[in-house]
Design a protein around this motif. Sequence first.
Motif, PDB file in Angstrom:
ATOM      1  N   GLU A  12       0.828  -1.208   0.000  1.00  0.00           N
ATOM      2  CA  GLU A  12       0.000   0.000   0.000  1.00  0.00           C
ATOM      3  C   GLU A  12       0.867   1.265   0.000  1.00  0.00           C
ATOM      4  O   GLU A  12       0.580   2.227  -0.718  1.00  0.00           O
ATOM      5  CB  GLU A  12      -0.934   0.008   1.213  1.00  0.00           C
ATOM      6  CG  GLU A  12      -1.901   1.191   1.193  1.00  0.00           C
ATOM      7  CD  GLU A  12      -2.948   1.092   2.287  1.00  0.00           C
ATOM      8  OE1 GLU A  12      -4.137   1.024   1.953  1.00  0.00           O
ATOM      9  OE2 GLU A  12      -2.565   1.084   3.475  1.00  0.00           O
ATOM     10  N   LYS A  59      -8.084   7.255  -4.168  1.00  0.00           N
ATOM     11  CA  LYS A  59      -8.772   6.070  -3.612  1.00  0.00           C
ATOM     12  C   LYS A  59      -9.399   5.234  -4.734  1.00  0.00           C
ATOM     13  O   LYS A  59      -9.308   3.999  -4.740  1.00  0.00           O
ATOM     14  CB  LYS A  59      -9.840   6.511  -2.617  1.00  0.00           C
ATOM     15  CG  LYS A  59     -10.522   5.349  -1.912  1.00  0.00           C
ATOM     16  CD  LYS A  59     -11.584   5.841  -0.948  1.00  0.00           C
ATOM     17  CE  LYS A  59     -12.233   4.671  -0.214  1.00  0.00           C
ATOM     18  NZ  LYS A  59     -12.814   3.659  -1.139  1.00  0.00           N
ATOM     19  N   LYS A  60     -10.006   5.925  -5.689  1.00  0.00           N
ATOM     20  CA  LYS A  60     -10.639   5.228  -6.811  1.00  0.00           C
ATOM     21  C   LYS A  60      -9.599   4.456  -7.632  1.00  0.00           C
ATOM     22  O   LYS A  60      -9.817   3.297  -8.014  1.00  0.00           O
ATOM     23  CB  LYS A  60     -11.357   6.253  -7.698  1.00  0.00           C
ATOM     24  CG  LYS A  60     -12.160   5.647  -8.829  1.00  0.00           C
ATOM     25  CD  LYS A  60     -12.864   6.747  -9.623  1.00  0.00           C
ATOM     26  CE  LYS A  60     -13.591   6.161 -10.827  1.00  0.00           C
ATOM     27  NZ  LYS A  60     -14.203   7.221 -11.654  1.00  0.00           N
ATOM     28  N   ASP A  85      -8.359   1.321  -5.868  1.00  0.00           N
ATOM     29  CA  ASP A  85      -9.303   0.212  -6.065  1.00  0.00           C
ATOM     30  C   ASP A  85      -9.156  -0.380  -7.464  1.00  0.00           C
ATOM     31  O   ASP A  85      -9.256  -1.601  -7.649  1.00  0.00           O
ATOM     32  CB  ASP A  85     -10.738   0.694  -5.843  1.00  0.00           C
ATOM     33  CG  ASP A  85     -11.029   1.024  -4.386  1.00  0.00           C
ATOM     34  OD1 ASP A  85     -10.302   0.520  -3.506  1.00  0.00           O
ATOM     35  OD2 ASP A  85     -11.982   1.797  -4.118  1.00  0.00           O
ATOM     36  N   TRP A  86      -8.924   0.486  -8.449  1.00  0.00           N
ATOM     37  CA  TRP A  86      -8.731   0.022  -9.828  1.00  0.00           C
ATOM     38  C   TRP A  86      -7.493  -0.864  -9.928  1.00  0.00           C
ATOM     39  O   TRP A  86      -7.523  -1.936 -10.540  1.00  0.00           O
ATOM     40  CB  TRP A  86      -8.609   1.231 -10.758  1.00  0.00           C
ATOM     41  CG  TRP A  86      -8.276   0.897 -12.184  1.00  0.00           C
ATOM     42  CD1 TRP A  86      -8.919  -0.009 -12.989  1.00  0.00           C
ATOM     43  CD2 TRP A  86      -7.219   1.455 -12.988  1.00  0.00           C
ATOM     44  NE1 TRP A  86      -8.332  -0.042 -14.238  1.00  0.00           N
ATOM     45  CE2 TRP A  86      -7.292   0.841 -14.261  1.00  0.00           C
ATOM     46  CE3 TRP A  86      -6.247   2.412 -12.757  1.00  0.00           C
ATOM     47  CZ2 TRP A  86      -6.409   1.163 -15.294  1.00  0.00           C
ATOM     48  CZ3 TRP A  86      -5.368   2.741 -13.780  1.00  0.00           C
ATOM     49  CH2 TRP A  86      -5.451   2.117 -15.030  1.00  0.00           C
ATOM     50  N   TYR A 100      -6.087  -2.551  -7.513  1.00  0.00           N
ATOM     51  CA  TYR A 100      -6.355  -3.816  -6.821  1.00  0.00           C
ATOM     52  C   TYR A 100      -7.245  -4.732  -7.660  1.00  0.00           C
ATOM     53  O   TYR A 100      -7.151  -5.954  -7.577  1.00  0.00           O
ATOM     54  CB  TYR A 100      -7.001  -3.553  -5.458  1.00  0.00           C
ATOM     55  CG  TYR A 100      -6.043  -2.983  -4.431  1.00  0.00           C
ATOM     56  CD1 TYR A 100      -4.703  -3.367  -4.408  1.00  0.00           C
ATOM     57  CD2 TYR A 100      -6.475  -2.063  -3.490  1.00  0.00           C
ATOM     58  CE1 TYR A 100      -3.828  -2.848  -3.477  1.00  0.00           C
ATOM     59  CE2 TYR A 100      -5.610  -1.530  -2.543  1.00  0.00           C
ATOM     60  CZ  TYR A 100      -4.284  -1.928  -2.552  1.00  0.00           C
ATOM     61  OH  TYR A 100      -3.420  -1.407  -1.620  1.00  0.00           O
ATOM     62  N   GLY A 101      -8.110  -4.123  -8.479  1.00  0.00           N
ATOM     63  CA  GLY A 101      -8.925  -4.922  -9.396  1.00  0.00           C
ATOM     64  C   GLY A 101      -8.081  -5.563 -10.491  1.00  0.00           C
ATOM     65  O   GLY A 101      -8.327  -6.717 -10.885  1.00  0.00           O
ATOM     66  N   LYS A 126      -3.846  -6.798  -3.520  1.00  0.00           N
ATOM     67  CA  LYS A 126      -4.826  -6.532  -2.456  1.00  0.00           C
ATOM     68  C   LYS A 126      -4.679  -7.553  -1.322  1.00  0.00           C
ATOM     69  O   LYS A 126      -4.800  -7.227  -0.145  1.00  0.00           O
ATOM     70  CB  LYS A 126      -6.240  -6.563  -3.020  1.00  0.00           C
ATOM     71  CG  LYS A 126      -7.285  -6.074  -2.017  1.00  0.00           C
ATOM     72  CD  LYS A 126      -8.628  -5.844  -2.657  1.00  0.00           C
ATOM     73  CE  LYS A 126      -9.585  -5.219  -1.648  1.00  0.00           C
ATOM     74  NZ  LYS A 126     -10.902  -4.935  -2.234  1.00  0.00           N
TER      75      LYS A 126
END
Length: 236
Positions: free
Chosen positions: A94, A111-112, A115-116, A118-119, A125
């Motif tokens: 992180e 933040k968005k 998440d992208w 980690y996707g 993640k």
Amino acid sequence: MLTIRNLNVHYGGIHALRGIDMDIPENKIVTLIGANGAGKSTTLRSIMGLTKISGGSIQYNGEELTMHKTKDIVEKGIVLVPEGRRVFPNLTVEENLILGAYSRKDKEGIKKDMDWVYGLFPRLKERLWQKAGTMSGGEQQMLAVGRGLMSKPKILMMDEPSLGLAPLLVKEIFNIIKEIHRQGMTILLIEQNAKAALEIADYGYVLETGAIVLEGKGKDLLTNDEVKNAYLGDAK
């Protein structure tokens, strides 16, 4: 989008880049292939302002970059994922990703994008709090790409992303490159794995001893006899 004209670089008495011309259009994958020492990494380092050029022009959307500092080039949207991954070994996954967004101020956007990333890389993640230095080579490469993406680049340059990885991981990395591109990213890719690079590239350049000796669509270079003999091994 990115236009390179008559780019020259000297290291002492060595003429490392000899009048290179390249175009990296928006939302395309462009690859630069060649043997070790051909000048591939020097090309990327020159674009980023990490290597001093001795002549030529590097323009991004019509703006000359050669007088800009590396930090400014990153803020304009050009990012390099370096050879050898260069993650921060004593920081967590992180923390490495957050450092990729150091020049950004948009907390919600960061933040968005986290998440992208980690996707794209579920394994990252799973290892959120793991120190990067304890991860496998493949996981570190995913982290290096993810860290590059966190700066919200418009052009992502990648230097040997498959180097030292097992074949299955090489395939995974190239699938991720294709997915990033599918989502709108412009990519400049350096690869010793010429076959894998040309298979996904819209356009390719072949660099030999600092000069572009061949260029064309990726699929055309794949079937070119000179490229087959020099870079693709068994052409059968």
